[in-house]
Design an enzyme around this catalytic site. Structure first.
Site, short mmCIF file in Angstrom:
data_model
loop_
_atom_site.label_atom_id
_atom_site.label_comp_id
_atom_site.label_asym_id
_atom_site.label_seq_id
_atom_site.Cartn_x
_atom_site.Cartn_y
_atom_site.Cartn_z
N SER A 108 0.87 -1.18 0.00
CA SER A 108 0.00 0.00 0.00
C SER A 108 0.90 1.22 0.00
O SER A 108 2.03 1.18 0.51
CB SER A 108 -0.89 0.01 1.25
N TYR B 182 -2.71 -0.85 9.69
CA TYR B 182 -2.61 -1.15 8.26
C TYR B 182 -1.26 -0.65 7.71
O TYR B 182 -0.55 -1.39 7.01
CB TYR B 182 -3.76 -0.50 7.50
N LYS C 283 1.78 -3.08 6.35
CA LYS C 283 2.23 -2.99 4.96
C LYS C 283 3.69 -2.55 4.87
O LYS C 283 4.42 -3.00 3.98
CB LYS C 283 1.32 -2.03 4.19
#
Length: 271
Positions: free
Chosen positions: A130, A143, A147
Site C-alpha cells: 500500500s 494497516y 504494509k
C-alpha cells in the site's frame, strides 16, 4: 518479456475485489490460476481453495494442494489483506492483531511454503502492499505498519532468494472495496485524505512485475502514485507536511467529530 500463457499462478485473497480482478486478468492472459481464500464466492472466476491464511499448517496444506493441481508454480501474488480503525496512540487490540496476522504473517507463511516451487521454476512473488507503507496516515496505524513490514520482508527475501526468484512489491492507494467498511463505520473514513484509484492499475502493475525480464523491486499503480512514492522516499518532510495539511482540513471540516477513536486527534487540534 516473459509470457503468462501457461503460467502457474496462486493468488491469495482471490475472492475479494483486487484478488478477483487479478485472477480474471491472469486467467484471460492464459495463466492457470488457483486462489486461496477463507470463503469461496459462488461466482468465483477461478478455482479457490478454502484456507485460513493465519493458520500456518492450513497454509502449508493449501499451498501443497494448489501446487499439486497446477503441477508447479511460476507466480505467487500475496494479495490477501484486511483493514480496520487503529489509532497509533491507543493500545493494540484484536483489530490491530488481526491486521498484522493477515497482512504480514500470512504473506510470510504463504511465501515460505511456496519458495521451493518458485525457486525450481525460477518464478516470481509479488506482494500487494500500500502507499501507506511509505506515506503513513493517522487513525489507520495497523494497516500502515503491517504494509511497511511487508515491504521490509520483501526486501529481506530478495536478498536471500533474489538470484533465483523475482521479488516485487506493488503500492496501490485506496481501492473501492469492503476493506474500508469497518473504518468508515467507526467514523474514521480516510475519504478526502487518501484518493481512490481504479483496480486496473494494480492489475497492470502485477502483470508487469510478472512479465518484464528483470523483476522490478517496487511498482506504483498510477502516475500520481509514482510521484507520491518519490516524495515519501526523497522528501519525507514534504510528505509529512502534505499529510498534516490534509488531516487538518478534514478535522476543520468536522470529518472525525463523531468518532470516539479520534478524540485525541480532535483534542490536540482544539476541537
Amino acid at each position: 518479456m516473459r509470457t503468462l500463457d501457461g503460467a502457474r499462478v496462486v493468488v491469495t485473497g482471490a475472492g475479494g475485489t483486487i484478488g478477483r480482478a487479478l485472477s480474471v486478468a491472469l486467467r484471460d492472459a492464459g495463466a492457470q490460476v488457483v486462489g486461496l481464500d477463507r470463503t469461496v464466492p459462488p461466482d468465483a472466476p477461478v478455482p479457490i481453495l478454502t484456507c485460513d491464511l493465519t493458520d500456518e499448517a492450513a497454509v502449508r496444506d493449501a499451498v501443497r494442494a494448489a501446487l499439486d493441481r497446477l503441477g508447479g508454480l511460476d507466480l505467487l501474488v500475496n494479495n490477501a489483506g484486511v483493514g480496520g480503525p487503529a489509532p497509533a496512540e491507543l493500545p493494540p487490540d484484536a483489530t490491530v492483531r488481526r491486521q498484522l496476522e493477515v497482512n504480514l504473517i500470512a504473506a510470510w507463511s504463504t511465501t515460505a511454503a511456496a519458495i521451493p516451487a518458485l525457486e525450481e521454476a525460477r518464478g516470481r512473488v509479488v506482494f500487494i502492499a500500500s502507499r501507506m507503507a511509505v506515506l503513513p496516515l493517522p487513525l489507520a496505524a495497523a494497516y500502515g505498519v503491517s504494509k511497511r513490514a511487508v515491504v521490509a520482508y520483501a526486501d529481506a527475501l530478495r536478498l536471500e532468494v533474489g538470484t533465483h526468484v523475482g521479488v516485487s512489491v506493488v503500492y496501490p492507494s485506496m481501492i473501492a472495496s469492503p476493506i474500508h467498511d469497518s473504518t468508515a463505520a467507526a467514523g474514521l473514513s480516510l475519504d478526502g485524505v487518501s484518493r481512490y484509484e481504479p483496480v486496473e492499475g494494480v492489475v497492470r502493475a502485477v502483470v508487469r512485475a510478472a512479465t518484464v525480464r528483470r523483476p522490478p523491486a517496487n511498482l506504483a499503480t498510477t502516475g500520481r502514485g509514482r510521484l507520491e512514492l518519490a516524495i515519501a522516499r526523497h522528501l519525507p518532510g514534504v510528505a509529512r507536511w502534505m499529510v498534516n495539511r490534509t488531516v487538518a482540513r478534514r478535522l476543520a471540516a468536522g470529518s472525525f467529530d463523531r468518532a470516539d477513536l479520534a478524540a485525541g486527534l480532535r483534542r490536540r487540534a482544539g476541537r
